[in-house]
Design an enzyme around this catalytic site. Structure first.
Site, PDB file in Angstrom:
ATOM      1  N   ASN A  38       0.873  -1.172   0.000  1.00  0.00           N
ATOM      2  CA  ASN A  38       0.000   0.000   0.000  1.00  0.00           C
ATOM      3  C   ASN A  38       0.913   1.226   0.000  1.00  0.00           C
ATOM      4  O   ASN A  38       1.469   1.583   1.034  1.00  0.00           O
ATOM      5  CB  ASN A  38      -0.887  -0.034   1.252  1.00  0.00           C
TER       6      ASN A  38
ATOM      7  N   LYS B  88       0.208   4.252  -0.334  1.00  0.00           N
ATOM      8  CA  LYS B  88      -0.420   5.462   0.217  1.00  0.00           C
ATOM      9  C   LYS B  88      -0.149   6.662  -0.693  1.00  0.00           C
ATOM     10  O   LYS B  88      -0.058   6.478  -1.901  1.00  0.00           O
ATOM     11  CB  LYS B  88       0.072   5.690   1.655  1.00  0.00           C
TER      12      LYS B  88
ATOM     13  N   HIS C 282      -9.618   1.340   4.357  1.00  0.00           N
ATOM     14  CA  HIS C 282      -8.370   1.514   5.114  1.00  0.00           C
ATOM     15  C   HIS C 282      -8.625   2.454   6.292  1.00  0.00           C
ATOM     16  O   HIS C 282      -9.413   3.399   6.172  1.00  0.00           O
ATOM     17  CB  HIS C 282      -7.269   2.071   4.208  1.00  0.00           C
TER      18      HIS C 282
ATOM     19  N   GLU D 143      -7.020   4.841   7.426  1.00  0.00           N
ATOM     20  CA  GLU D 143      -6.785   6.269   7.133  1.00  0.00           C
ATOM     21  C   GLU D 143      -7.989   6.861   6.402  1.00  0.00           C
ATOM     22  O   GLU D 143      -8.330   8.027   6.591  1.00  0.00           O
ATOM     23  CB  GLU D 143      -5.492   6.419   6.317  1.00  0.00           C
TER      24      GLU D 143
ATOM     25  N   GLU E  80      -5.728  -4.802  10.335  1.00  0.00           N
ATOM     26  CA  GLU E  80      -4.708  -3.790  10.582  1.00  0.00           C
ATOM     27  C   GLU E  80      -5.032  -3.019  11.859  1.00  0.00           C
ATOM     28  O   GLU E  80      -5.829  -2.072  11.834  1.00  0.00           O
ATOM     29  CB  GLU E  80      -4.647  -2.798   9.418  1.00  0.00           C
TER      30      GLU E  80
ATOM     31  N   GLY F 160       2.198   2.374  10.696  1.00  0.00           N
ATOM     32  CA  GLY F 160       3.162   3.452  10.557  1.00  0.00           C
ATOM     33  C   GLY F 160       3.849   3.835  11.856  1.00  0.00           C
ATOM     34  O   GLY F 160       4.506   4.874  11.938  1.00  0.00           O
TER      35      GLY F 160
ATOM     36  N   SER G 293       3.081  -2.087  10.301  1.00  0.00           N
ATOM     37  CA  SER G 293       4.526  -2.164  10.541  1.00  0.00           C
ATOM     38  C   SER G 293       5.130  -3.532  10.199  1.00  0.00           C
ATOM     39  O   SER G 293       6.057  -3.989  10.855  1.00  0.00           O
ATOM     40  CB  SER G 293       4.862  -1.764  11.978  1.00  0.00           C
TER      41      SER G 293
HETATM   42  P1  PGA Z   1       2.599   0.362   7.636  1.00  0.00           P
HETATM   43  O1  PGA Z   1       1.167   0.566   6.953  1.00  0.00           O
HETATM   44  O2  PGA Z   1       3.160  -0.925   7.082  1.00  0.00           O
HETATM   45  O3  PGA Z   1       3.405   1.558   7.225  1.00  0.00           O
HETATM   46  O4  PGA Z   1       2.398   0.286   9.101  1.00  0.00           O
HETATM   47  C1  PGA Z   1       0.301  -0.503   6.732  1.00  0.00           C
HETATM   48  C2  PGA Z   1      -0.982  -0.021   6.117  1.00  0.00           C
HETATM   49  O5  PGA Z   1      -1.466   1.059   6.490  1.00  0.00           O
HETATM   50  O6  PGA Z   1      -1.563  -0.699   5.241  1.00  0.00           O
END
Ligand code: PGA
Length: 248
Positions: free
Chosen positions: A9, A11, A95, A97, A167, A173, A213
């Site tokens: 992803n 982003k 997601h 976000e 998630e 993140g 992460s």
């Molecule tokens: P990350 O993000 O691996 O940077 O923690 C995962 C995601 O949001 O899909």
């Protein structure tokens, strides 16, 4: 047997030029594993270039979002048939976000899931709890609810094509990965709710990813858990490290 699926992803990262550079770097490094499905999810503006640049490889392309209407006066949105025609096979939906910054609700995510299937797109449906919710002890209740609403009116023959991404919001993140035991616990609960909705045969076919992460150091342990069938990778998908995750 469920095939492991590792999706990047990206982003809101990578201009078209940068996207092509990253694809060229990763292409030879992820070509080896035919037992792992590899998906890149770049921003909309990069999608057609990414499809072109990965033609003839094992890499599949997914969008990070889409709207649930067919067309019309929805300034700034992207329609399902546009995502499909661009050459995407997958679309990430719900997601955290999108839920947190853009007000997406479970009901909207359900509409998007139904639309994705109408257009032959496979949804990667994201669910997960915040730290506060985990501390309140409601993780499994919340995730069950998210899954049940997202999959409302989705028949079993479509549901098998969906991917669920667990998630935990507190792990995204932040560098704080859920332990493999914590992640497996929730993924097993997800499998259980899928079983309640669709029965065991269908539930056993649906892939469940862990995200939050994931990196080259923790992927192998996470993906070895019985109910974790791969990962949705953010930060680490923007580097050559992503190949190490695919080749876990
Ligand atoms: P990350 O993000 O691996 O940077 O923690 C995962 C995601 O949001 O899909």
């Amino acid at each position: 047997m469920r095939k492991t699926i590792v999706a990047g992803n990206w982003k809101m990262n990578k201009t078209p030029k940068e996207a092509l550079e990253l694809i060229e770097t990763l292409k030879p490094l992820v070509a080896e594993r035919d037992d792992v499905e590899v998906v890149f999810c770049p921003p909309f503006i990069d999608l057609m270039l990414a499809v072109e640049a990965t033609k003839g490889t094992n890499i599949k392309i997914g969008a990070q979002n889409m709207y649930y209407e067919e067309s019309g006066a929805y300034t700034g949105e992207v329609a399902p048939n546009m995502v499909k025609e661009a050459g995407c096979e997958y679309v990430i939906l719900g997601h955290s976000e999108r839920r947190a910054y853009f007000g997406e609700t479970d009901e909207m995510i359900n509409k998007k899931v139904l639309k994705a299937f109408e257009h032959d797109l496979k949804p990667i449906i994201c669910v997960g709890e915040t730290l506060e919710q985990r501390e309140q002890g409601i993780t499994e209740d919340l995730v069950r609810l998210q899954i049940k609403i997202a999959l409302k009116d989705v028949p079993a023959e479509k549901a098998v094509l969906a991917v669920i991404a667990y998630e935990p919001v507190w792990a995204i993140g932040t560098g704080k990965t859920a332990t493999s035991v914590q992640a497996e616990e929730v993924c097993a609960a997800i499998r259980k709710v899928l079983c309640e909705i669709y029965g065991e045969e269908t539930a056993e076919k649906i892939r469940i990813q862990y995200g939050g992460s994931v990196n080259a150091g923790n992927a192998a342990e996470l993906f070895a858990m019985p109910n974790i069938d791969g990962g949705l990778v953010g930060g680490a998908s923007l580097k050559a490290d992503f190949a190490k995750i695919v080749n876990y």
